[in-house]
Write an enzyme that holds these catalytic residues in place. Structure first.
Site, PDB file in Angstrom:
ATOM      1  CD  GLU A 289      -9.822  -9.105   4.580  1.00  0.00           C
ATOM      2  OE1 GLU A 289     -10.403 -10.122   4.200  1.00  0.00           O
ATOM      3  OE2 GLU A 289      -9.869  -8.031   3.961  1.00  0.00           O
ATOM      4  NE  ARG A 292      -0.441   0.795   3.672  1.00  0.00           N
ATOM      5  CZ  ARG A 292      -0.271   1.102   2.387  1.00  0.00           C
ATOM      6  NH1 ARG A 292       0.936   1.388   1.936  1.00  0.00           N
ATOM      7  NH2 ARG A 292      -1.297   1.149   1.560  1.00  0.00           N
ATOM      8  CB  CYS A 360      14.632   4.686 -20.059  1.00  0.00           C
ATOM      9  SG  CYS A 360      16.333   4.241 -20.274  1.00  0.00           S
ATOM     10  CD  GLU A 361       8.215   6.066 -16.982  1.00  0.00           C
ATOM     11  OE1 GLU A 361       8.439   5.150 -17.823  1.00  0.00           O
ATOM     12  OE2 GLU A 361       7.114   6.322 -16.535  1.00  0.00           O
TER      13      GLU A 361
HETATM   14  N1  LLP Z   1      -8.304  -6.487   2.505  1.00  0.00           N
HETATM   15  C1  LLP Z   1      -8.697  -6.068   1.293  1.00  0.00           C
HETATM   16  C2  LLP Z   1      -9.967  -6.538   0.763  1.00  0.00           C
HETATM   17  C3  LLP Z   1      -7.880  -5.197   0.570  1.00  0.00           C
HETATM   18  O1  LLP Z   1      -8.290  -4.791  -0.632  1.00  0.00           O
HETATM   19  C4  LLP Z   1      -6.646  -4.775   1.093  1.00  0.00           C
HETATM   20  C5  LLP Z   1      -5.772  -3.899   0.336  1.00  0.00           C
HETATM   21  C6  LLP Z   1      -6.269  -5.252   2.357  1.00  0.00           C
HETATM   22  C7  LLP Z   1      -7.129  -6.099   3.047  1.00  0.00           C
HETATM   23  C8  LLP Z   1      -4.983  -4.884   2.999  1.00  0.00           C
HETATM   24  O2  LLP Z   1      -4.861  -3.519   3.197  1.00  0.00           O
HETATM   25  P1  LLP Z   1      -3.619  -2.947   4.042  1.00  0.00           P
HETATM   26  O3  LLP Z   1      -3.809  -3.383   5.462  1.00  0.00           O
HETATM   27  O4  LLP Z   1      -2.368  -3.502   3.456  1.00  0.00           O
HETATM   28  O5  LLP Z   1      -3.708  -1.478   3.865  1.00  0.00           O
HETATM   29  N2  LLP Z   1      -0.847  -0.831  -3.518  1.00  0.00           N
HETATM   30  C9  LLP Z   1      -1.333   0.137  -2.558  1.00  0.00           C
HETATM   31  C10 LLP Z   1      -2.233  -0.491  -1.534  1.00  0.00           C
HETATM   32  C11 LLP Z   1      -3.439  -1.174  -2.133  1.00  0.00           C
HETATM   33  C12 LLP Z   1      -4.255  -1.867  -1.109  1.00  0.00           C
HETATM   34  C13 LLP Z   1      -5.257  -2.752  -1.750  1.00  0.00           C
HETATM   35  N3  LLP Z   1      -6.053  -3.477  -0.837  1.00  0.00           N
HETATM   36  C14 LLP Z   1      -0.138   0.799  -1.890  1.00  0.00           C
HETATM   37  O6  LLP Z   1       0.982   0.502  -2.265  1.00  0.00           O
HETATM   38  O7  LLP Z   1      -0.300   1.665  -1.034  1.00  0.00           O
END
Ligand code: LLP
Length: 448
Positions: A289, A292, A360-361
């Site tokens: 999955e 990013r 504002c931070e």
């Molecule tokens: N699958 C599950 C169950 C997940 O919880 C996540 C991300 C992904 C797939 C996708 O992960 P990726 O390939 O995108 O790394 N907001 C944080 C990232 C939080 C990720 C949460 N889960 C940031 O901006 O770095």
């Protein structure tokens, strides 16, 4: 500096994406502006799908939490990927984009009964059950609806991936999933088997995000296969599906060393194949999955530089017309980005500045200590690799509207998310009768 997809420097020394000069985008659509490179986004989808499928039965889901809107769901569908959703809102968006429900996996550590009902009623492919409470609630919902639901169980395998504290999720002390080491995971398997309406088809784990270390994935894959074997021994059940989550790291900044999708596929698939042989299991269908790694490199954000402040001997601040509202990652995770001035990408970066947002931070800083070529008010500043977790984490703090998003391709730019207007900001506000004074209501109502 690394440019990917169709994002590059053109013959005028300007940044371009999808064959469009970003200065033209700023001119036409205003700033701040999210720009998504269609070819880059699609190529990333394809890259993961192809490398995993090369090794056998595998399916790639795009993690829609990364960047979710109707147009994105359509592209993901067209590229033949499935979709990971984690809320009613993401599910709704996917369904409205006519995403085939059987290719949707519904995750989350506290799906509400309403969300679960929506998922079952819309026939999502899999619900990834996170905890014992959800097992019961989901079974009851299915009973009431007279439906069966295929499920995976989310397991916490106790793998520590080297990433930021808030984005690692596979370790034991985590709010997600059934703990493997204390026997909860096996208990959960036994419990699903006693339900009337849930069919267990596999397991899921996700060890964290922005991971470069392929060993962690191999370790997780091996641990999960061992557990598959334990399940077979204890229950006779051989599960056909293993979902190993996302988390594949990308390049943001010097020091980030992303691996190729091929290396991820190899680490995972060869470990699973080997374990299957050792344990006498059939090769399960492997699911991953990434989020990013698909959306991140395909996005950039344009800002207009406005005010500045120089504190001699200390620091020069320059401020842009966005900030933590459109990209909260630097404030939340100390994330670093590379940035360029749109019309002189290759000019000598001769001035050390820090780029502030407009909230504002004091913590609303986008970039600390970056060398840029004489940045001046009116310049278009572009932050790179902002396609992931920027728009999806944007807020309306300070009642700042969310930026628009354009999709660029073959010299054309099309709006895929409209800029939030002031009217959008008050659209859901209500003035209760007892507060109503003719004048106030007229102002609010007159703007409808
Ligand atoms: N699958 C599950 C169950 C997940 O919880 C996540 C991300 C992904 C797939 C996708 O992960 P990726 O390939 O995108 O790394 N907001 C944080 C990232 C939080 C990720 C949460 N889960 C940031 O901006 O770095």
């Amino acid at each position: 500096m690394r440019f990917t997809g169709t994002i590059k420097v053109n013959s005028r020394g300007h940044l371009e994406a999808g064959g469009v000069d970003v200065l033209d985008l700023a001119q036409e659509f205003g700033t701040p502006l999210y720009v998504l490179d269609e070819e880059g986004f699609r190529a990333n989808c394809r890259a993961f799908r192809e490398v995993f499928q090369k090794y056998g039965d595998a399916m790639v889901l795009y993690a829609s939490k990364t960047l979710c809107c109707l147009a994105v769901c359509v592209m993901v569908e067209e590229e033949g990927l499935g979709l990971d959703v984690v809320s009613g809102g993401e599910l709704y968006t996917a369904l409205r984009a006519s995403f085939p429900p059987e290719r949707i996996y519904f995750h989350g550590n506290n799906k509400t009964p309403t969300e679960l009902k929506m998922a079952v009623e819309s026939s999502v492919g899999r619900v990834v059950v996170d905890n014992f409470y959800e097992l019961e609630v989901l079974d009851r919902i299915c009973e009431r609806l007279g439906r069966n639901q295929e499920v995976l169980l989310r397991i916490t395998p106790g793998i520590e991936a080297h990433t930021h504290e808030y984005i690692k999720t596979g370790q034991i002390d985590s709010k997600f999933g059934f703990t493997l080491s204390n026997g909860d995971a096996l208990k959960a398997v036994q419990q699903v088997l006693t339900t009337r309406n849930l069919k267990l088809v596999g397991l899921h784990c996700h060890i964290g995000s922005q991971i470069f270390d392929m060993e962690s994935y191999a370790h997780a894959a091996g641990t999960m296969m061992d557990f598959m074997a334990e399940i077979k021994e204890n229950t006779g059940l051989e599960l056909p599906e293993l979902n190993l989550g996302g988390g594949f790291g990308i390049y943001y900044y010097a020091g980030d060393e992303p691996r190729s999708p091929e290396e991820w596929a190899r680490a995972v698939m060869t470990t699973v194949q080997k374990k299957a042989g050792e344990k006498g299991l059939k090769m399960p269908r492997i699911i991953v999955e990434p989020g990013r790694a698909i959306a991140g490199p395909a996005g950039v954000t344009l800002y207009t530089i406005g005010s500045y402040k120089e504190i001699p001997g200390i620091r020069k601040y320059i401020a842009v017309d966005g900030g933590m509202t459109d990209n909260p990652r630097p404030a939340m995770y100390d994330s670093q980005y590379e940035a360029v001035i749109a019309d002189r990408v290759q000019a000598e970066p001769n001035e050390l500045v820090s780029v502030a947002g407009k909230c504002c931070e004091s913590g609303d800083m986008l970039l600390w200590d970056i060398n840029l070529p004489s940045p001046r008010p009116g310049d278009i500043l572009v932050t790179l690799a902002t396609g992931a977790y920027n728009y999806s984490m944007a807020s309306n703090y300070n009642r700042i509207g969310k930026p628009a998003m354009v999709l660029v391709r073959e010299g054309k730019a099309e709006l895929i998310v409209r800029r939030e207007s002031y009217d959008d900001l008050i659209r859901n506000d209500i003035i209760p009768e007892h507060l109503a004074r003719g004048k106030v209501i007229k102002i609010a109502a007159g703007k409808k």
